[in-house]
Design an enzyme around this catalytic site. Structure first.
Site, PDB file in Angstrom:
ATOM      1  N   GLU A 151      -1.425  -1.356  -4.821  1.00  0.00           N
ATOM      2  CA  GLU A 151      -2.666  -0.624  -5.037  1.00  0.00           C
ATOM      3  C   GLU A 151      -2.447   0.515  -6.022  1.00  0.00           C
ATOM      4  O   GLU A 151      -1.440   1.223  -5.946  1.00  0.00           O
ATOM      5  CB  GLU A 151      -3.211  -0.074  -3.723  1.00  0.00           C
ATOM      6  CG  GLU A 151      -4.620   0.489  -3.873  1.00  0.00           C
ATOM      7  CD  GLU A 151      -5.238   0.814  -2.534  1.00  0.00           C
ATOM      8  OE1 GLU A 151      -6.247   0.182  -2.195  1.00  0.00           O
ATOM      9  OE2 GLU A 151      -4.705   1.691  -1.841  1.00  0.00           O
TER      10      GLU A 151
ATOM     11  N   ASP B  82      -2.001   1.145   7.182  1.00  0.00           N
ATOM     12  CA  ASP B  82      -1.283   0.884   5.930  1.00  0.00           C
ATOM     13  C   ASP B  82      -0.923  -0.599   5.813  1.00  0.00           C
ATOM     14  O   ASP B  82      -1.046  -1.190   4.733  1.00  0.00           O
ATOM     15  CB  ASP B  82      -0.013   1.743   5.869  1.00  0.00           C
ATOM     16  CG  ASP B  82      -0.324   3.212   6.068  1.00  0.00           C
ATOM     17  OD1 ASP B  82      -0.959   3.812   5.184  1.00  0.00           O
ATOM     18  OD2 ASP B  82       0.037   3.750   7.124  1.00  0.00           O
TER      19      ASP B  82
ATOM     20  N   ASP C  22       0.872  -1.174   0.000  1.00  0.00           N
ATOM     21  CA  ASP C  22       0.000   0.000   0.000  1.00  0.00           C
ATOM     22  C   ASP C  22       0.912   1.228   0.000  1.00  0.00           C
ATOM     23  O   ASP C  22       1.412   1.636   1.040  1.00  0.00           O
ATOM     24  CB  ASP C  22      -0.898  -0.010   1.237  1.00  0.00           C
ATOM     25  CG  ASP C  22      -1.851   1.171   1.274  1.00  0.00           C
ATOM     26  OD1 ASP C  22      -2.227   1.677   0.196  1.00  0.00           O
ATOM     27  OD2 ASP C  22      -2.210   1.596   2.381  1.00  0.00           O
TER      28      ASP C  22
END
Length: 170
Positions: free
Chosen positions: A71, A143, A11
């Site tokens: 992502e 995160d 992430d």
């Protein structure tokens, strides 16, 4: 049945880049590790990107994933913030690619749909479902939890692709 595939979910973020490692074997998922790589927000941009690079490179060296999932960046109203996030995302894609690890990309809504069943949801729902899917999972930051969700998403998508390929050759 085959060999477990180790997946790292990433992430990306300039301040904090979350990472989560899972092992996928058939329909089974096992938590390996998770954490957050941080950059010094008082340092210049290039130094911060180096900090993210070095931190992620160390994680890949320790956990030796077979595949990576990152992502995709969403567009902010703040163009400067979006650009910086894009640069951090570039580092998040570069590190596994340089290590010879294939990198998949997933939109935030695809990650949510894979983990909670719908394309829209809040972080609490994602964190709860990560714990349901992998009860032994631990994560200290949002995160890291999001990174585990990205790894879970990749595991689901890769299994679907394998099943489609088997069906096509049958």
């Amino acid at each position: 049945m085959g060999q477990a595939i180790r997946i790292i979910g990433i992430d990306p973020g300039l301040r904090r880049t979350g990472w989560g490692v899972v092992e996928s074997l058939g329909n089974s998922l096992h938590f390996v590790a998770s954490g957050t790589v941080r950059s010094d927000d008082k340092a210049d941009l290039a130094s911060r990107l180096c900090q993210l690079h070095d931190g992620l490179a160390e994680i890949l060296h320790i956990h030796m994933p077979h595949e990576a999932a990152v992502e995709q960046t969403f567009v902010n109203t703040n163009a400067a913030a979006t650009l910086k996030l894009g640069q951090a995302r570039g580092v998040a894609m570069l590190v596994p690619a340089r290590a010879g690890v294939s990198v998949a990309e997933y939109a935030p809504n695809a990650v949510k749909k894979a983990v909670i069943g719908v394309g829209h949801g809040d972080k609490k729902q994602i964190h709860m479902m990560v714990k349901v899917l992998m009860p032994k999972a631990t994560f200290e930051t949002d995160d890291a939890a999001d990174a585990l969700a990205i790894a879970i998403c990749h595991s689901h998508h890769r299994m679907s692709a394998i099943q489609r390929a088997r069906f096509a050759t049958a």
